[in-house]
Design a protein around this motif. Structure first.
Motif, PDB file in Angstrom:
ATOM      1  N   LEU A   1       0.840  -1.192   0.000  1.00 41.75           N
ATOM      2  CA  LEU A   1       0.000   0.000   0.000  1.00 41.75           C
ATOM      3  C   LEU A   1       0.881   1.251   0.000  1.00 41.75           C
ATOM      4  CD1 LEU A   1      -2.821  -1.033   2.495  1.00 41.75           C
ATOM      5  CD2 LEU A   1      -2.863  -1.046  -0.004  1.00 41.75           C
ATOM      6  N   TYR A   2       1.825   1.328   0.941  1.00 45.68           N
ATOM      7  CA  TYR A   2       2.760   2.434   0.916  1.00 45.68           C
ATOM      8  C   TYR A   2       4.031   2.106   1.693  1.00 45.68           C
ATOM      9  CZ  TYR A   2       1.168   3.944   5.630  1.00 45.68           C
ATOM     10  OH  TYR A   2       0.853   4.006   6.961  1.00 45.68           O
ATOM     11  N   VAL A   3       5.061   2.880   1.405  1.00 48.07           N
ATOM     12  CA  VAL A   3       6.372   2.718   2.036  1.00 48.07           C
ATOM     13  C   VAL A   3       6.855   4.102   2.440  1.00 48.07           C
ATOM     14  CG1 VAL A   3       8.737   1.890   1.767  1.00 48.07           C
ATOM     15  CG2 VAL A   3       6.883   0.815   0.455  1.00 48.07           C
ATOM     16  N   ARG A   4       7.374   4.222   3.646  1.00 43.15           N
ATOM     17  CA  ARG A   4       7.897   5.511   4.110  1.00 43.15           C
ATOM     18  C   ARG A   4       9.047   5.277   5.090  1.00 43.15           C
ATOM     19  NH1 ARG A   4       6.371   5.404   9.191  1.00 43.15           N
ATOM     20  NH2 ARG A   4       4.239   4.962   9.857  1.00 43.15           N
ATOM     21  N   ASN A   5       9.684   6.365   5.511  1.00 47.37           N
ATOM     22  CA  ASN A   5      10.724   6.269   6.530  1.00 47.37           C
ATOM     23  C   ASN A   5      10.129   5.785   7.847  1.00 47.37           C
ATOM     24  OD1 ASN A   5      11.826   8.330   4.518  1.00 47.37           O
ATOM     25  ND2 ASN A   5      13.586   8.023   5.842  1.00 47.37           N
ATOM     26  N   VAL A   6      10.902   5.010   8.583  1.00 49.56           N
ATOM     27  CA  VAL A   6      10.444   4.543   9.882  1.00 49.56           C
ATOM     28  C   VAL A   6      10.539   5.696  10.878  1.00 49.56           C
ATOM     29  CG1 VAL A   6      12.713   3.743  10.662  1.00 49.56           C
ATOM     30  CG2 VAL A   6      10.652   2.675  11.564  1.00 49.56           C
ATOM     31  N   LEU A   7       9.611   5.739  11.820  1.00 46.75           N
ATOM     32  CA  LEU A   7       9.588   6.797  12.826  1.00 46.75           C
ATOM     33  C   LEU A   7      10.235   6.297  14.109  1.00 46.75           C
ATOM     34  CD1 LEU A   7       5.939   8.102  12.307  1.00 46.75           C
ATOM     35  CD2 LEU A   7       8.037   8.981  11.301  1.00 46.75           C
ATOM     36  N   LYS A   8      11.349   6.926  14.466  1.00 43.72           N
ATOM     37  CA  LYS A   8      12.050   6.559  15.689  1.00 43.72           C
ATOM     38  C   LYS A   8      11.908   7.692  16.707  1.00 43.72           C
ATOM     39  CE  LYS A   8      15.585   4.011  13.062  1.00 43.72           C
ATOM     40  NZ  LYS A   8      17.024   3.852  12.779  1.00 43.72           N
TER      41      LYS A   8
ATOM     42  N   TRP B   1      10.767  13.720   3.221  1.00 46.71           N
ATOM     43  CA  TRP B   1      10.817  12.256   3.223  1.00 46.71           C
ATOM     44  C   TRP B   1       9.845  11.718   2.181  1.00 46.71           C
ATOM     45  CZ3 TRP B   1      10.776  10.652   9.106  1.00 46.71           C
ATOM     46  CH2 TRP B   1      12.054  10.910   9.643  1.00 46.71           C
ATOM     47  N   PRO B   2      10.277  10.762   1.367  1.00 51.07           N
ATOM     48  CA  PRO B   2       9.386  10.225   0.330  1.00 51.07           C
ATOM     49  C   PRO B   2       8.336   9.280   0.901  1.00 51.07           C
ATOM     50  CG  PRO B   2      11.445   9.012   0.346  1.00 51.07           C
ATOM     51  CD  PRO B   2      11.614  10.139   1.334  1.00 51.07           C
TER      52      PRO B   2
END
Length: 201
Positions: free
Chosen positions: A20-27, A80-81
Motif C-alpha cells: 500500500l505504501y512505504v515511508r521512513n520509519v519513525l524513531k 521524506w518520500p
C-alpha cells in the motif's frame, strides 16, 4: 521480492503488488532509536520494518510490479518520500488551516483506511492519484478555522464540542448540536476557544 528485517526476523518475502505504501520509519515511535530499520512497509495484511531505505524498497517492488503500476511518490515532512499504490489511493483529502499552520502539511490522501498527510499541494495530490488511476476528490482549499470572537453569549469561547467525532459547532449552530450531546452523554457546555469548521456541519 524480499526485504531484510532487523534481527531476529531476518529476510521476509513481500508480494510487491500488495504494497500500500512505504515511508521512513519513525524513531522512537515505531522502533527504538538504535534500531537499524530504515523503512516501514504497509501491505494488505501486515506492517514490516526493513533495513532497506524507502527508495530501495520502491526499486525492489517496481521490478516486480507491472510497468504501468509502479509506486507513486509524494512527500512527508523533511522531504521524506512516501511511495504508495496510487491506484488504491483516494484524494486529495481536505485539511484544515490549523493543520497547515501548525503541522506544516498542505494536503492528505487516504489509503488502506489510513489518512496520510503530505507537504504537496492538493492539486499535486490530485494529479498523482489521477495519473495512477486512483480515486480523485475535488481540490479544495484548507477548511477555515474559527478564532475567538465576542458574542452575546460569551466573550471568550466560540463554540461547543459535541459527541459526534469531537465535531465543534459555532454558537449559531449550538441548537443543532444539543441532540447529539444528549445522545453521546457529552456536556452541552464543553466550550472551546478555537474550533475547526467541518464541511456539512
Amino acid at each position: 521480492m524480499k526485504v531484510h528485517c532487523p534481527p531476529p526476523t531476518g529476510d521476509k518475502p513481500i508480494i510487491a503488488t500488495e504494497i500500500l505504501y512505504v515511508r521512513n520509519v519513525l524513531k522512537p515511535i515505531e522502533v527504538e532509536d538504535g534500531s537499524p530499520a530504515n523503512a516501514m512497509l504497509l501491505t494488505l495484511d501486515a506492517t514490516t520494518y526493513s533495513l532497506e531505505t524507502p527508495a530501495e524498497v520502491k526499486d525492489l517492488a517496481d521490478a516486480e510490479r507491472p510497468a504501468d503500476k509502479t509506486l507513486s511518490l509524494l512527500s512527508s515532512k523533511n522531504q521524506w518520500p512516501i511511495y504508495f499504490d496510487g491506484e488504491r489511493a483516494k484524494g486529495p483529502l481536505q485539511i484544515t488551516e490549523n493543520e497547515v499552520n501548525i503541522s506544516g502539511y498542505n494536503s492528505a490522501f487516504l489509503i488502506g483506511k489510513k489518512k496520510i498527510p503530505v507537504i504537496n499541494s492538493a492539486q499535486e495530490v490530485f494529479d498523482v492519484i489521477q495519473a495512477a488511476g486512483g480515486q480523485t476528490l475535488p481540490v479544495l482549499p484548507p477548511a477555515k478555522s474559527i478564532m475567538a470572537v465576542e458574542s452575546p453569549f460569551c466573550t471568550e469561547e466560540v463554540g461547543w464540542r459535541c459527541g459526534l467525532e469531537g465535531v465543534v459547532h459555532s454558537i449559531a449552530q449550538r441548537p443543532r448540536c444539543l441532540p447529539w450531546n444528549r445522545k453521546y452523554d457529552v456536556p452541552n457546555n464543553q466550550r472551546v476557544k478555537s474550533a475547526t469548521v467541518f464541511p456539512g456541519v
